[in-house]
Design a protein around this motif. Sequence first.
Motif, PDB file in Angstrom:
ATOM      1  N   GLU A  10       0.839  -1.186   0.000  1.00  0.00           N
ATOM      2  CA  GLU A  10       0.000   0.000   0.000  1.00  0.00           C
ATOM      3  C   GLU A  10       0.877   1.240   0.000  1.00  0.00           C
ATOM      4  OE1 GLU A  10      -2.799  -0.159   3.196  1.00  0.00           O
ATOM      5  OE2 GLU A  10      -3.760  -1.971   2.426  1.00  0.00           O
ATOM      6  N   SER A  11       0.812   1.994  -1.066  1.00  0.00           N
ATOM      7  CA  SER A  11       1.579   3.219  -1.188  1.00  0.00           C
ATOM      8  C   SER A  11       0.969   4.284  -0.292  1.00  0.00           C
ATOM      9  CB  SER A  11       1.574   3.681  -2.641  1.00  0.00           C
ATOM     10  OG  SER A  11       2.328   4.850  -2.774  1.00  0.00           O
ATOM     11  N   ARG A  12       1.839   5.018   0.407  1.00  0.00           N
ATOM     12  CA  ARG A  12       1.361   6.043   1.342  1.00  0.00           C
ATOM     13  C   ARG A  12       2.116   7.352   1.164  1.00  0.00           C
ATOM     14  NH1 ARG A  12      -1.504   3.891   5.954  1.00  0.00           N
ATOM     15  NH2 ARG A  12      -1.624   1.665   5.701  1.00  0.00           N
ATOM     16  N   GLY A  13       2.176   7.827  -0.018  1.00  0.00           N
ATOM     17  CA  GLY A  13       2.864   9.082  -0.242  1.00  0.00           C
ATOM     18  C   GLY A  13       3.048   9.336  -1.725  1.00  0.00           C
ATOM     19  N   VAL A  14       3.698  10.439  -2.015  1.00  0.00           N
ATOM     20  CA  VAL A  14       3.910  10.798  -3.413  1.00  0.00           C
ATOM     21  C   VAL A  14       4.955   9.892  -4.068  1.00  0.00           C
ATOM     22  CG1 VAL A  14       3.125  13.178  -3.524  1.00  0.00           C
ATOM     23  CG2 VAL A  14       5.335  12.666  -2.521  1.00  0.00           C
ATOM     24  N   LEU A  15       5.875   9.379  -3.275  1.00  0.00           N
ATOM     25  CA  LEU A  15       6.886   8.480  -3.818  1.00  0.00           C
ATOM     26  C   LEU A  15       6.417   7.046  -3.654  1.00  0.00           C
ATOM     27  CD1 LEU A  15      10.056  10.163  -2.302  1.00  0.00           C
ATOM     28  CD2 LEU A  15       9.102  10.476  -4.574  1.00  0.00           C
ATOM     29  N   PHE A  16       6.623   6.232  -4.676  1.00  0.00           N
ATOM     30  CA  PHE A  16       6.182   4.841  -4.611  1.00  0.00           C
ATOM     31  C   PHE A  16       6.929   4.038  -3.563  1.00  0.00           C
ATOM     32  CE2 PHE A  16       4.834   5.945  -8.960  1.00  0.00           C
ATOM     33  CZ  PHE A  16       3.495   5.647  -8.836  1.00  0.00           C
ATOM     34  N   SER A  17       8.099   4.514  -3.157  1.00  0.00           N
ATOM     35  CA  SER A  17       8.882   3.789  -2.147  1.00  0.00           C
ATOM     36  C   SER A  17       8.350   4.009  -0.729  1.00  0.00           C
ATOM     37  CB  SER A  17      10.349   4.205  -2.226  1.00  0.00           C
ATOM     38  OG  SER A  17      10.478   5.580  -1.944  1.00  0.00           O
ATOM     39  N   GLN A  18       7.399   4.915  -0.566  1.00  0.00           N
ATOM     40  CA  GLN A  18       6.809   5.152   0.742  1.00  0.00           C
ATOM     41  C   GLN A  18       5.529   4.336   0.860  1.00  0.00           C
ATOM     42  OE1 GLN A  18       6.261   9.378   0.420  1.00  0.00           O
ATOM     43  NE2 GLN A  18       8.045   9.772   1.683  1.00  0.00           N
ATOM     44  N   GLY A  19       5.547   3.370   1.768  1.00  0.00           N
ATOM     45  CA  GLY A  19       4.358   2.553   1.925  1.00  0.00           C
ATOM     46  C   GLY A  19       4.570   1.430   2.904  1.00  0.00           C
ATOM     47  N   ASP A  20       3.587   0.588   3.014  1.00  0.00           N
ATOM     48  CA  ASP A  20       3.621  -0.525   3.956  1.00  0.00           C
ATOM     49  C   ASP A  20       3.146  -1.788   3.264  1.00  0.00           C
ATOM     50  OD1 ASP A  20       4.307   0.964   6.347  1.00  0.00           O
ATOM     51  OD2 ASP A  20       2.299   1.812   6.231  1.00  0.00           O
ATOM     52  N   TYR A  21       3.615  -2.905   3.800  1.00  0.00           N
ATOM     53  CA  TYR A  21       3.148  -4.197   3.324  1.00  0.00           C
ATOM     54  C   TYR A  21       2.025  -4.671   4.237  1.00  0.00           C
ATOM     55  CZ  TYR A  21       7.099  -4.559   0.172  1.00  0.00           C
ATOM     56  OH  TYR A  21       7.988  -4.354  -0.828  1.00  0.00           O
ATOM     57  N   TYR A  22       0.974  -5.205   3.636  1.00  0.00           N
ATOM     58  CA  TYR A  22      -0.180  -5.667   4.385  1.00  0.00           C
ATOM     59  C   TYR A  22      -0.466  -7.116   4.006  1.00  0.00           C
ATOM     60  CZ  TYR A  22      -4.909  -5.856   6.271  1.00  0.00           C
ATOM     61  OH  TYR A  22      -6.019  -6.190   6.986  1.00  0.00           O
ATOM     62  N   CYS A  23      -0.693  -7.958   5.017  1.00  0.00           N
ATOM     63  CA  CYS A  23      -1.019  -9.362   4.790  1.00  0.00           C
ATOM     64  C   CYS A  23      -2.533  -9.533   4.849  1.00  0.00           C
ATOM     65  CB  CYS A  23      -0.347 -10.247   5.832  1.00  0.00           C
ATOM     66  SG  CYS A  23      -0.823 -11.982   5.698  1.00  0.00           S
ATOM     67  N   ASP A  24      -3.115 -10.001   3.753  1.00  0.00           N
ATOM     68  CA  ASP A  24      -4.561 -10.217   3.722  1.00  0.00           C
ATOM     69  C   ASP A  24      -4.986 -11.392   4.594  1.00  0.00           C
ATOM     70  OD1 ASP A  24      -5.359  -8.116   2.111  1.00  0.00           O
ATOM     71  OD2 ASP A  24      -5.118  -9.252   0.254  1.00  0.00           O
ATOM     72  N   LEU A  25      -4.083 -12.317   4.890  1.00  0.00           N
ATOM     73  CA  LEU A  25      -4.413 -13.438   5.767  1.00  0.00           C
ATOM     74  C   LEU A  25      -4.334 -13.040   7.236  1.00  0.00           C
ATOM     75  CD1 LEU A  25      -2.604 -16.518   4.184  1.00  0.00           C
ATOM     76  CD2 LEU A  25      -5.043 -16.064   4.259  1.00  0.00           C
ATOM     77  N   CYS A  26      -3.253 -12.378   7.615  1.00  0.00           N
ATOM     78  CA  CYS A  26      -3.047 -11.975   9.014  1.00  0.00           C
ATOM     79  C   CYS A  26      -3.881 -10.759   9.392  1.00  0.00           C
ATOM     80  CB  CYS A  26      -1.579 -11.610   9.257  1.00  0.00           C
ATOM     81  SG  CYS A  26      -0.420 -12.924   8.937  1.00  0.00           S
ATOM     82  N   LYS A  28      -2.863  -7.660   9.074  1.00  0.00           N
ATOM     83  CA  LYS A  28      -1.992  -6.701   9.767  1.00  0.00           C
ATOM     84  C   LYS A  28      -0.887  -6.224   8.839  1.00  0.00           C
ATOM     85  CE  LYS A  28       1.204 -10.045  11.773  1.00  0.00           C
ATOM     86  NZ  LYS A  28       1.878 -10.501  12.976  1.00  0.00           N
ATOM     87  N   TYR A  29      -0.284  -5.112   9.235  1.00  0.00           N
ATOM     88  CA  TYR A  29       0.852  -4.572   8.502  1.00  0.00           C
ATOM     89  C   TYR A  29       2.114  -5.267   8.984  1.00  0.00           C
ATOM     90  CZ  TYR A  29      -2.182  -1.002   6.644  1.00  0.00           C
ATOM     91  OH  TYR A  29      -3.191  -0.364   5.979  1.00  0.00           O
ATOM     92  N   LEU A  30       3.038  -5.500   8.066  1.00  0.00           N
ATOM     93  CA  LEU A  30       4.265  -6.221   8.378  1.00  0.00           C
ATOM     94  C   LEU A  30       5.470  -5.315   8.211  1.00  0.00           C
ATOM     95  CD1 LEU A  30       3.418  -9.406   6.287  1.00  0.00           C
ATOM     96  CD2 LEU A  30       3.054  -9.074   8.732  1.00  0.00           C
ATOM     97  N   ASP A  31       6.492  -5.551   9.040  1.00  0.00           N
ATOM     98  CA  ASP A  31       7.704  -4.759   8.884  1.00  0.00           C
ATOM     99  C   ASP A  31       8.558  -5.328   7.755  1.00  0.00           C
ATOM    100  OD1 ASP A  31       9.334  -6.869   9.913  1.00  0.00           O
ATOM    101  OD2 ASP A  31       8.956  -6.185  11.941  1.00  0.00           O
ATOM    102  N   LYS A  32       9.459  -4.498   7.269  1.00  0.00           N
ATOM    103  CA  LYS A  32      10.256  -4.857   6.090  1.00  0.00           C
ATOM    104  C   LYS A  32      11.077  -6.125   6.295  1.00  0.00           C
ATOM    105  CE  LYS A  32      13.314  -2.980   2.598  1.00  0.00           C
ATOM    106  NZ  LYS A  32      12.995  -4.080   1.727  1.00  0.00           N
TER     107      LYS A  32
END
Length: 57
Positions: A10-26, A28-32
């Motif tokens: 999930e992108s969270r900013g103007v730059l595509f490198s800003q965002g978080d990973y989300y697990c549809d099974l868990c 929750k958001y996951l760390d890098k």
Amino acid sequence: MARCPYLEYESRGVLFSQGDYYCDLCKKYLDKSEVDNKCNSSYGCEYEKCPVYKNRK
């Protein structure tokens, strides 16, 4: 490279490198580090060892 099919970015900013990973099974958001080692590893299918992935219905 094997990527878990339930991993979403999930992108969270103007730059595509800003965002978080989300697990549809868990649900929750996951760390890098977790994503790099398990969900989107550069070798093998590590995500298949995830307990949540194993127990999916």
